[in-house]
Scaffold this active site. Structure first.
Site, PDB file in Angstrom:
ATOM      1  N   LYS A  43       0.901  -1.237   0.001  1.00 48.19           N
ATOM      2  CA  LYS A  43      -0.112   0.160   0.168  1.00 48.19           C
ATOM      3  C   LYS A  43       0.854   1.143   0.032  1.00 48.19           C
ATOM      4  CE  LYS A  43      -3.006  -2.484   3.186  1.00 48.19           C
ATOM      5  NZ  LYS A  43      -3.158  -2.927   4.389  1.00 48.19           N
ATOM      6  N   GLY A  44       2.007   1.073   0.331  1.00 48.39           N
ATOM      7  CA  GLY A  44       2.935   2.297   0.726  1.00 48.39           C
ATOM      8  C   GLY A  44       3.097   3.253  -0.494  1.00 48.39           C
ATOM      9  N   GLU A  99       7.707   2.404  -6.438  1.00 52.55           N
ATOM     10  CA  GLU A  99       7.808   1.773  -5.043  1.00 52.55           C
ATOM     11  C   GLU A  99       8.001   2.965  -3.726  1.00 52.55           C
ATOM     12  OE1 GLU A  99       7.481  -0.379  -2.730  1.00 52.55           O
ATOM     13  OE2 GLU A  99       8.710  -2.094  -3.045  1.00 52.55           O
ATOM     14  N   ASP A 100       7.613   2.678  -2.794  1.00 51.26           N
ATOM     15  CA  ASP A 100       7.710   3.666  -1.676  1.00 51.26           C
ATOM     16  C   ASP A 100       9.184   3.902  -1.447  1.00 51.26           C
ATOM     17  OD1 ASP A 100       7.809   1.343  -0.374  1.00 51.26           O
ATOM     18  OD2 ASP A 100       6.221   1.931   1.073  1.00 51.26           O
ATOM     19  N   ASP A 103      14.843  -0.984   0.907  1.00 51.26           N
ATOM     20  CA  ASP A 103      15.328  -0.905   2.104  1.00 51.26           C
ATOM     21  C   ASP A 103      16.454  -1.902   1.590  1.00 51.26           C
ATOM     22  OD1 ASP A 103      15.929  -0.611   4.812  1.00 51.26           O
ATOM     23  OD2 ASP A 103      14.918  -2.443   5.284  1.00 51.26           O
ATOM     24  N   LYS A 131      17.517   3.541   0.965  1.00 54.71           N
ATOM     25  CA  LYS A 131      18.423   3.431   2.262  1.00 54.71           C
ATOM     26  C   LYS A 131      19.820   2.992   1.699  1.00 54.71           C
ATOM     27  CE  LYS A 131      15.009   2.710   5.618  1.00 54.71           C
ATOM     28  NZ  LYS A 131      14.420   1.568   6.534  1.00 54.71           N
ATOM     29  N   PHE A 152      14.111   4.030  10.512  1.00 58.93           N
ATOM     30  CA  PHE A 152      12.968   3.468   9.825  1.00 58.93           C
ATOM     31  C   PHE A 152      12.086   4.729   9.675  1.00 58.93           C
ATOM     32  CE2 PHE A 152       8.665   1.470   9.902  1.00 58.93           C
ATOM     33  CZ  PHE A 152       8.995   0.476   9.035  1.00 58.93           C
ATOM     34  N   ASP A 159       4.221   2.956   6.459  1.00 51.19           N
ATOM     35  CA  ASP A 159       3.711   2.720   7.764  1.00 51.19           C
ATOM     36  C   ASP A 159       4.509   2.059   8.793  1.00 51.19           C
ATOM     37  OD1 ASP A 159       3.746   0.134   6.259  1.00 51.19           O
ATOM     38  OD2 ASP A 159       2.781  -0.506   7.932  1.00 51.19           O
ATOM     39  N   ARG A 165       0.556   6.429   7.579  1.00 53.11           N
ATOM     40  CA  ARG A 165       0.514   6.556   5.962  1.00 53.11           C
ATOM     41  C   ARG A 165       0.220   7.862   5.691  1.00 53.11           C
ATOM     42  NH1 ARG A 165       1.629   1.436   4.137  1.00 53.11           N
ATOM     43  NH2 ARG A 165       0.721  -0.445   5.113  1.00 53.11           N
TER      44      ARG A 165
HETATM   45  P1  IMP Z   1      12.884  -4.467   1.278  1.00 51.78           P
HETATM   46  O1  IMP Z   1      12.521  -5.858   0.826  1.00 51.78           O
HETATM   47  O2  IMP Z   1      13.928  -4.680   2.460  1.00 51.78           O
HETATM   48  O3  IMP Z   1      13.623  -3.537   0.196  1.00 51.78           O
HETATM   49  O4  IMP Z   1      12.065  -3.946   1.864  1.00 51.78           O
HETATM   50  C1  IMP Z   1      10.847  -3.177   1.182  1.00 51.78           C
HETATM   51  C2  IMP Z   1       9.450  -2.804   1.957  1.00 51.78           C
HETATM   52  O5  IMP Z   1       9.592  -2.952   3.409  1.00 51.78           O
HETATM   53  C3  IMP Z   1       9.047  -1.572   1.296  1.00 51.78           C
HETATM   54  O6  IMP Z   1       8.390  -1.671   0.239  1.00 51.78           O
HETATM   55  C4  IMP Z   1       8.262  -1.010   2.637  1.00 51.78           C
HETATM   56  O7  IMP Z   1       7.211  -1.369   2.420  1.00 51.78           O
HETATM   57  C5  IMP Z   1       9.166  -1.817   3.767  1.00 51.78           C
HETATM   58  N1  IMP Z   1       9.786  -0.941   4.266  1.00 51.78           N
HETATM   59  C6  IMP Z   1      11.155  -0.767   4.276  1.00 51.78           C
HETATM   60  N2  IMP Z   1      12.023   0.053   5.031  1.00 51.78           N
HETATM   61  C7  IMP Z   1      10.825   0.896   5.667  1.00 51.78           C
HETATM   62  C8  IMP Z   1      10.800   1.921   6.183  1.00 51.78           C
HETATM   63  O8  IMP Z   1      11.835   2.541   6.693  1.00 51.78           O
HETATM   64  N3  IMP Z   1       9.578   2.489   6.665  1.00 51.78           N
HETATM   65  C9  IMP Z   1       8.509   1.860   6.340  1.00 51.78           C
HETATM   66  N4  IMP Z   1       8.389   0.683   5.593  1.00 51.78           N
HETATM   67  C10 IMP Z   1       9.719   0.309   4.969  1.00 51.78           C
HETATM   68 MG    MG Z   2       5.150  -1.861   3.779  1.00 49.47          MG
END
Ligand code: IMP
Ligand code: MG
Length: 175
Positions: A43-44, A99-100, A103, A131, A152, A159, A165
């Site tokens: 949803k981000g 994408e939001d 990470d 990040k 974070f 969220d 959000r």
């Molecule tokens: P990744 O697979 O580690 O890159 O994580 C991706 C997903 O985790 C993102 O699409 C977000 O939904 C969530 N996410 C990662 N870091 C954060 C953060 O700092 N705040 C909120 N959601 C996050």
């Molecule tokens: Mg999320």
């Protein structure tokens, strides 16, 4: 919102809107004459996609995917489950994943492989935030809004436990 969980501002509303307008201009130029489908990751990415598409002045469509990554509340595992798939085929189309935040990059790596296997004409990523310190995979996002420190982030679609959000800016979560 008067809430002690909402920490320092990472990206202000003004910074967000100015950068998103720039991204819209760049994407409109890059996809001129192409068959653009923007795929928002629920949803981000909802707030980001909604604001970004207002700055796209070429024909485009939007579609959505919802994925959940197994893992703890703040760490993704790379094992991803599709909760909602695209409505339409992307074969032969120019797909931009919106994408939001990137990470570890594991969720997006999975999405790139999954959508890449559907034979799109092109496949790129536009992420509002990254990040860099946390990135664990080699994942070139063509369009990035802001690099943020290893905190974070909440707000503007992001969220923590499904809350925050609705903030119109990005803040650090106070743990
Ligand atoms: P990744 O697979 O580690 O890159 O994580 C991706 C997903 O985790 C993102 O699409 C977000 O939904 C969530 N996410 C990662 N870091 C954060 C953060 O700092 N705040 C909120 N959601 C996050
Ligand atoms: Mg999320």
């Amino acid at each position: 919102m008067d809430d002690p969980t909402i920490g320092a501002t990472l990206v202000s509303s003004e910074e967000l809107q100015a950068r998103i307008a720039e991204l819209g201009v760049t994407i409109s130029r890059d996809y001129e004459g192409k068959d653009l489908v923007m795929v928002g990751v629920l949803k981000g990415a909802v707030l980001f996609l909604a604001d970004l598409m207002r700055h796209i002045d070429i024909p485009c469509e939007i579609d959505f995917m919802a994925v959940s990554s197994y893992g703890s509340q703040t760490d993704s595992s790379g094992v991803v489950r599709i909760l909602k798939d695209l409505d339409a085929s992307i074969q032969g189309r120019d797909v931009l994943i919106v994408e939001d935040i990137i990470d570890s990059g594991l969720t997006l790596q999975y999405l790139m492989r999954n959508l890449g296997a559907r034979d799109p004409a092109s496949l790129e990523v536009c992420s509002l935030l990254t990040k860099p310190e946390r990135l664990r995979v080699d994942l070139p996002a063509k369009y990035v809004g802001f690099e943020i420190p290893n905190e974070f982030a909440i707000g503007y679609g992001l969220d923590h436990g499904q809350r925050y959000r609705n903030l119109d800016y990005v803040a650090a979560l106070v743990h």
